[in-house]
Scaffold this motif. Structure first.
Motif, PDB file in Angstrom:
ATOM      1  N   VAL A 165       0.854  -1.190   0.000  1.00  0.00           N
ATOM      2  CA  VAL A 165       0.000   0.000   0.000  1.00  0.00           C
ATOM      3  C   VAL A 165       0.887   1.236   0.000  1.00  0.00           C
ATOM      4  N   ARG A 166       0.300   2.370  -0.369  1.00  0.00           N
ATOM      5  CA  ARG A 166       1.077   3.587  -0.584  1.00  0.00           C
ATOM      6  C   ARG A 166       1.045   4.495   0.646  1.00  0.00           C
ATOM      7  N   HIS A 167       2.163   5.188   0.851  1.00  0.00           N
ATOM      8  CA  HIS A 167       2.332   6.107   1.968  1.00  0.00           C
ATOM      9  C   HIS A 167       2.993   7.382   1.445  1.00  0.00           C
ATOM     10  N   ILE A 168       2.944   8.444   2.227  1.00  0.00           N
ATOM     11  CA  ILE A 168       3.549   9.722   1.833  1.00  0.00           C
ATOM     12  C   ILE A 168       4.952   9.831   2.421  1.00  0.00           C
ATOM     13  N   TYR A 169       5.896  10.252   1.587  1.00  0.00           N
ATOM     14  CA  TYR A 169       7.245  10.513   2.109  1.00  0.00           C
ATOM     15  C   TYR A 169       7.737  11.891   1.673  1.00  0.00           C
ATOM     16  N   SER A 170       8.508  12.517   2.563  1.00  0.00           N
ATOM     17  CA  SER A 170       8.882  13.915   2.388  1.00  0.00           C
ATOM     18  C   SER A 170      10.055  14.236   3.312  1.00  0.00           C
ATOM     19  N   LYS A 171      10.348  15.525   3.431  1.00  0.00           N
ATOM     20  CA  LYS A 171      11.298  15.979   4.442  1.00  0.00           C
ATOM     21  C   LYS A 171      10.558  16.366   5.720  1.00  0.00           C
ATOM     22  N   ARG A 172       9.215  16.339   5.651  1.00  0.00           N
ATOM     23  CA  ARG A 172       8.393  16.763   6.769  1.00  0.00           C
ATOM     24  C   ARG A 172       7.504  15.618   7.260  1.00  0.00           C
ATOM     25  N   GLU A 173       7.180  15.644   8.519  1.00  0.00           N
ATOM     26  CA  GLU A 173       6.299  14.625   9.096  1.00  0.00           C
ATOM     27  C   GLU A 173       4.837  14.931   8.764  1.00  0.00           C
ATOM     28  N   SER A 215      13.477  15.272  -8.385  1.00  0.00           N
ATOM     29  CA  SER A 215      12.457  16.284  -8.093  1.00  0.00           C
ATOM     30  C   SER A 215      12.300  16.493  -6.598  1.00  0.00           C
ATOM     31  N   LEU A 216      12.422  15.428  -5.820  1.00  0.00           N
ATOM     32  CA  LEU A 216      12.416  15.554  -4.361  1.00  0.00           C
ATOM     33  C   LEU A 216      13.688  16.253  -3.894  1.00  0.00           C
ATOM     34  N   GLN A 217      14.791  15.917  -4.534  1.00  0.00           N
ATOM     35  CA  GLN A 217      16.095  16.469  -4.159  1.00  0.00           C
ATOM     36  C   GLN A 217      16.153  17.978  -4.390  1.00  0.00           C
ATOM     37  N   THR A 218      15.591  18.425  -5.508  1.00  0.00           N
ATOM     38  CA  THR A 218      15.692  19.836  -5.896  1.00  0.00           C
ATOM     39  C   THR A 218      14.518  20.679  -5.418  1.00  0.00           C
ATOM     40  N   LYS A 235      15.885   4.249  -3.301  1.00  0.00           N
ATOM     41  CA  LYS A 235      16.664   5.167  -2.464  1.00  0.00           C
ATOM     42  C   LYS A 235      16.047   6.561  -2.322  1.00  0.00           C
ATOM     43  N   HIS A 236      14.736   6.625  -2.391  1.00  0.00           N
ATOM     44  CA  HIS A 236      14.067   7.911  -2.223  1.00  0.00           C
ATOM     45  C   HIS A 236      14.220   8.442  -0.800  1.00  0.00           C
ATOM     46  N   TYR A 237      14.543   7.547   0.140  1.00  0.00           N
ATOM     47  CA  TYR A 237      14.749   7.972   1.524  1.00  0.00           C
ATOM     48  C   TYR A 237      15.952   8.908   1.654  1.00  0.00           C
ATOM     49  N   GLU A 238      16.867   8.878   0.674  1.00  0.00           N
ATOM     50  CA  GLU A 238      18.036   9.752   0.721  1.00  0.00           C
ATOM     51  C   GLU A 238      17.648  11.222   0.581  1.00  0.00           C
ATOM     52  N   VAL A 239      16.569  11.471  -0.156  1.00  0.00           N
ATOM     53  CA  VAL A 239      16.154  12.861  -0.406  1.00  0.00           C
ATOM     54  C   VAL A 239      14.817  13.202   0.247  1.00  0.00           C
ATOM     55  N   ALA A 240      14.158  12.199   0.808  1.00  0.00           N
ATOM     56  CA  ALA A 240      12.896  12.405   1.532  1.00  0.00           C
ATOM     57  C   ALA A 240      12.927  11.473   2.739  1.00  0.00           C
ATOM     58  N   PRO A 241      13.632  11.872   3.807  1.00  0.00           N
ATOM     59  CA  PRO A 241      13.944  10.940   4.896  1.00  0.00           C
ATOM     60  C   PRO A 241      12.852  10.716   5.939  1.00  0.00           C
ATOM     61  N   VAL A 242      11.624  11.186   5.648  1.00  0.00           N
ATOM     62  CA  VAL A 242      10.513  10.969   6.578  1.00  0.00           C
ATOM     63  C   VAL A 242       9.413  10.195   5.863  1.00  0.00           C
ATOM     64  N   LEU A 243       9.094   9.017   6.388  1.00  0.00           N
ATOM     65  CA  LEU A 243       8.050   8.160   5.823  1.00  0.00           C
ATOM     66  C   LEU A 243       6.854   8.166   6.764  1.00  0.00           C
ATOM     67  N   THR A 297      11.801  -2.443   8.317  1.00  0.00           N
ATOM     68  CA  THR A 297      12.854  -2.733   9.296  1.00  0.00           C
ATOM     69  C   THR A 297      14.188  -2.158   8.838  1.00  0.00           C
ATOM     70  N   LYS A 298      14.513  -2.337   7.557  1.00  0.00           N
ATOM     71  CA  LYS A 298      15.773  -1.803   7.014  1.00  0.00           C
ATOM     72  C   LYS A 298      15.813  -0.284   7.092  1.00  0.00           C
ATOM     73  N   LEU A 299      14.718   0.346   6.712  1.00  0.00           N
ATOM     74  CA  LEU A 299      14.674   1.807   6.707  1.00  0.00           C
ATOM     75  C   LEU A 299      14.891   2.379   8.101  1.00  0.00           C
ATOM     76  N   LYS A 300      14.282   1.756   9.090  1.00  0.00           N
ATOM     77  CA  LYS A 300      14.473   2.209  10.471  1.00  0.00           C
ATOM     78  C   LYS A 300      15.940   2.074  10.879  1.00  0.00           C
ATOM     79  N   SER A 301      16.586   0.986  10.416  1.00  0.00           N
ATOM     80  CA  SER A 301      18.006   0.790  10.749  1.00  0.00           C
ATOM     81  C   SER A 301      18.890   1.829  10.070  1.00  0.00           C
ATOM     82  N   PHE A 302      18.407   2.418   8.954  1.00  0.00           N
ATOM     83  CA  PHE A 302      19.149   3.465   8.244  1.00  0.00           C
ATOM     84  C   PHE A 302      18.944   4.832   8.886  1.00  0.00           C
TER      85      PHE A 302
END
Length: 345
Positions: A165-173, A215-218, A235-243, A297-302
């Motif tokens: 299922v889909r979730h929102i990811y960004s730099k903001r909570e 686009s997330l990065q810029t 690797k979208h978590y690199e530029v949008a680290p909040v899931l 689980t992996k993302l939390k460890s990152f």
């Protein structure tokens, strides 16, 4: 010494037997064995996600089952990671017969069959179990197949799949629907998305999936939305680290075969292809959700910030009234699919 007539006969018989044996061996090399009598055919199976995603699980299940049923005469070669194009392009390539199989999100399927947008209705599915059960339901599958056959040419649906299922990811909570007000969110180009995100107060932006990272990065977009494993492997978590775990939409997929290939297959080969696709519908969604859990689980460890206490009721209060309205506006096939899915317990 001159050989006796008895020995000469034995030699002659031995020579004749040897010649016959050689001739038989040569004939055996020229004639195909019963096991390999049929020509081995290779088919292209394309998708826009990397390996180690729900799409590659589908590709593996399909390829293995088809090889088994055809006794190695029908072989699937996979082309992951958008090697042959992004999903809208893959749909056109299947329609033209330039590739034989592809697995495509139901949302992007709406580019050729707008009523497929029904599968993207927000909060249509209640939970993981509901998604898995619905995608394997014969009545739901038949309704989807009929929809595509009636509204698009050059291809057929033979199976269903999932990427969770889909979730929102960004730099903001995002803790509630108010937190996405004014956000520029990259969404898939469907009438469903273009209605729902503005209803939440966000702005929608369309772009190919391959452009989402930069686009997330810029800052071209503030947020994107997708399943957890897709967020991880790309690797979208690199530029949008909040899931933020919004679970607003099922990440459904449809398995397509080109009509050009389908018409060329014998009745038996069609049965093999459909049986292999049934394997995907029955097994892939469960495996996709397992990938989702492992990815989280992996993302939390990152060190990714995961917002798990999202107030989903703040979203559903806005989304629920749109379920019937959007399905009805999309068309009769969409309304039927929506009703079938909602009726599954």
């Amino acid at each position: 010494m001159i050989a006796s007539s008895k020995n000469r006969g034995s030699v002659a018989m031995g020579t004749s037997a040897g010649i016959v044996g050689i001739a038989m061996a040569a004939a055996a090399l020229l004639l195909p064995s019963s096991a390999g009598a049929q020509e081995v055919k290779h088919f292209r199976f394309a998708y826009d996600q990397p390996r180690n995603t729900g799409y590659s699980v589908a590709g593996d299940l399909f390829a293995e089952k088809l090889k088994e049923l055809s006794k190695g005469t029908l072989v699937v070669d996979q082309y992951p990671g958008a090697q042959l194009g992004q999903e809208p392009q893959l749909l056109q390539l299947v329609k033209s017969g330039d590739i034989e199989f592809a697995i495509i999100s139901s949302a992007n399927t709406a580019t050729i069959s707008p009523q497929a947008g029904v599968m993207s209705l927000h909060f249509l599915f209640r939970n993981e179990a509901h998604v898995i059960k619905a995608l394997a339901d014969p009545k739901v599958f038949d309704a989807i197949k009929t929809m595509i056959d009636d509204t698009a040419q050059g291809l057929h649906v033979i199976g269903t799949g999932s990427q969770g299922v889909r979730h929102i990811y960004s730099k903001r909570e995002v803790h509630n629907v108010g937190d996405i007000k004014g956000m520029k969110v990259r969404v898939q180009a469907t009438a469903t998305e273009d209605t729902m995100f503005p209803a939440y107060g966000a702005q929608t932006v369309h772009m190919p999936f391959g452009s989402v990272y930069t686009s997330l990065q810029t800052g071209v977009v503030d947020a994107a939305e997708n399943s957890i494993n897709v967020y991880l492997v790309n690797k979208h978590y690199e530029v949008a680290p909040v899931l933020s775990i919004t679970e607003h939409e099922a990440n459904n997929a449809l398995l397509f075969v080109s009509d050009k290939l389908w018409q060329s297959l014998s009745a038996e080969q069609k049965q093999w292809v459909q049986a292999a696709a049934n394997e995907v519908s029955a097994k892939e969604p469960q495996k996709a959700f397992e990938l989702e859990r492992n990815a989280l689980t992996k993302l939390k460890s990152f060190g990714v910030k995961v917002v798990e206490d999202v107030d989903k009721k703040s979203f559903t209060a806005i989304a629920d009234p749109y379920l019937d309205k959007l399905a009805r506006e999309l068309g009769p096939h969409a309304e039927k699919i929506k009703n079938l899915i909602r009726a599954i317990n």
